[in-house]
Write a protein that holds these residues in place. Structure first.
Motif, short mmCIF file in Angstrom:
data_model
loop_
_atom_site.label_atom_id
_atom_site.label_comp_id
_atom_site.label_asym_id
_atom_site.label_seq_id
_atom_site.Cartn_x
_atom_site.Cartn_y
_atom_site.Cartn_z
N UNK A 134 0.83 -1.21 0.00
CA UNK A 134 0.00 0.00 0.00
C UNK A 134 0.86 1.26 0.00
N UNK A 135 1.95 1.23 0.76
CA UNK A 135 2.85 2.38 0.81
C UNK A 135 3.49 2.62 -0.55
N UNK A 136 3.90 1.55 -1.23
CA UNK A 136 4.52 1.69 -2.55
C UNK A 136 3.53 2.27 -3.55
N UNK A 137 2.28 1.78 -3.51
CA UNK A 137 1.25 2.31 -4.40
C UNK A 137 1.02 3.80 -4.15
N UNK A 138 0.96 4.17 -2.87
CA UNK A 138 0.71 5.59 -2.55
C UNK A 138 1.89 6.45 -2.98
N UNK A 139 3.11 6.00 -2.70
CA UNK A 139 4.28 6.78 -3.09
C UNK A 139 4.35 6.93 -4.60
N UNK A 197 1.76 7.05 -6.64
CA UNK A 197 0.79 8.09 -6.97
C UNK A 197 1.30 9.47 -6.58
N UNK A 198 2.04 9.53 -5.50
CA UNK A 198 2.58 10.81 -5.05
C UNK A 198 3.54 11.40 -6.08
N UNK A 199 4.33 10.54 -6.71
CA UNK A 199 5.29 11.02 -7.69
C UNK A 199 4.69 11.21 -9.07
N UNK A 231 -0.15 16.78 0.19
CA UNK A 231 0.85 16.43 1.21
C UNK A 231 1.51 17.69 1.76
N UNK A 232 1.85 18.64 0.88
CA UNK A 232 2.45 19.89 1.33
C UNK A 232 1.50 20.68 2.21
N UNK A 259 -8.94 12.21 -2.52
CA UNK A 259 -7.49 12.34 -2.47
C UNK A 259 -7.01 12.85 -1.12
N UNK A 260 -7.74 13.81 -0.55
CA UNK A 260 -7.31 14.41 0.71
C UNK A 260 -7.33 13.39 1.85
N UNK A 261 -8.43 12.65 1.96
CA UNK A 261 -8.51 11.70 3.06
C UNK A 261 -7.68 10.46 2.83
N UNK A 262 -7.30 10.20 1.59
CA UNK A 262 -6.28 9.17 1.35
C UNK A 262 -4.95 9.58 1.99
N UNK A 263 -4.60 10.85 1.82
CA UNK A 263 -3.36 11.36 2.40
C UNK A 263 -3.45 11.38 3.92
N UNK A 264 -4.61 11.81 4.45
CA UNK A 264 -4.79 11.84 5.90
C UNK A 264 -4.61 10.44 6.49
N UNK A 265 -5.29 9.47 5.88
CA UNK A 265 -5.19 8.09 6.38
C UNK A 265 -3.75 7.57 6.26
#
Length: 269
Positions: A22-27, A29-31, A40-41, A237-243
């Motif tokens: 899950x962390x790899x998938x999120x990272x 998407x982050x990039x 995130x900022x 997107x926002x609550x994905x980052x919050x979680x």
């Protein structure tokens, strides 16, 4: 030569592997998604507030919980009854209700009591009366979390202390140790092994429950997420980052607690 790596892989916790995926998938998407970078900022300013509120409240709750646990183990019945009353009442109130009660009822009363104590029986000329605005919402949130968690932590300490066999205490006292020396040198080192895991779990819960302080407008991760999502309508997107941010904090903390527990057990063998 091949079996050892496979054995290590099979011993790896599956939950950690799933979390890593899950962390790899999120990272990823982050990039690849600029909107996630902006979110995130925007929310990163709340990470420090979340950690500060949680850490300070947990330290204070641990100290208060230890005091209440010692009171509950006192030989004086009145002291035991006061500690039991505190634990049962506080544990029976939902954390959000306790937060509101302390913020809007308890804080004004504390300010009034403080002003009365500083002006009675003689009003000092140098003293400026404290106002409710001087007791900001961040301090009220920390105070509420301290009160709420101290009752649970007190029971953790009580259970750990009572888990030590009474024969250990009797043997220490027969050797001439005082009650304080017996607790510090005999009871506490053994009780700590029992206390540490649930105490770490309470810290993880404190991190999560710190999101409740957003109800008071404290600028933590959750509050900044609410503000950003309501202004951009990017709720998914926002609550994905919050979680994700809360997951990173709690998983890292859980791993640190397990490492600390393993190190402590290794030292006490």
């Amino acid at each position: 030569m091949i079996k050892k790596p496979l054995k290590k892989l099979s011993d790896t916790p599956w939950w950690l592997l799933a979390a890593s995926v899950l962390a790899i998938v999120f990272v990823w998407q982050l990039f690849t998604d600029d909107s996630y970078k902006v979110i995130v900022n925007a929310l990163s300013r709340g990470i420090g507030t979340t950690i500060f509120v949680s850490l300070l409240a947990f330290i204070l709750a641990t100290l208060l919980g230890l005091l209440v646990a010692l009171m509950k183990g006192s030989e004086i019945r009145l002291v035991r009854e006061i500690a039991t009353f505190y634990i049962e009442i506080v544990r029976g109130i939902p954390m959000l209700v306790l937060l509101f009660y302390i913020a809007f009822v308890g804080a004004p009363q504390l300010v009034a009591v403080f002003n009365w104590l500083c002006t009675y029986p003689i009003k000092w000329q140098w003293f400026d009366a404290m106002t409710i605005r001087d007791f900001n919402f961040t301090a009220r949130a920390i105070f509420a979390l301290t009160i709420g968690y101290s009752a649970f932590i007190a029971e953790v300490f009580r259970a750990g202390i009572e888990a030590v066999a009474k024969g250990q205490t009797e043997a220490a006292q027969s050797l001439g140790l005082s009650r304080m020396q017996t607790f510090r040198l005999v009871v506490w080192p053994q009780a700590l092994r029992t206390i540490l895991p649930p105490l770490g779990n309470d810290f993880v819960s404190m991190i999560k429950d710190s999101a409740l302080v957003s109800a008071l407008g404290v600028q933590d991760i959750t509050q900044l997420g609410k503000i950003y999502s309501s202004s951009t309508f990017m709720f998914f997107e926002t609550y994905n980052v919050v979680a994700f941010l809360y997951l990173v904090l709690t998983i890292l903390l859980s791993l640190a607690v397990k490492w600390l527990e393993y190190s402590f057990k290794k030292q006490t063998r």
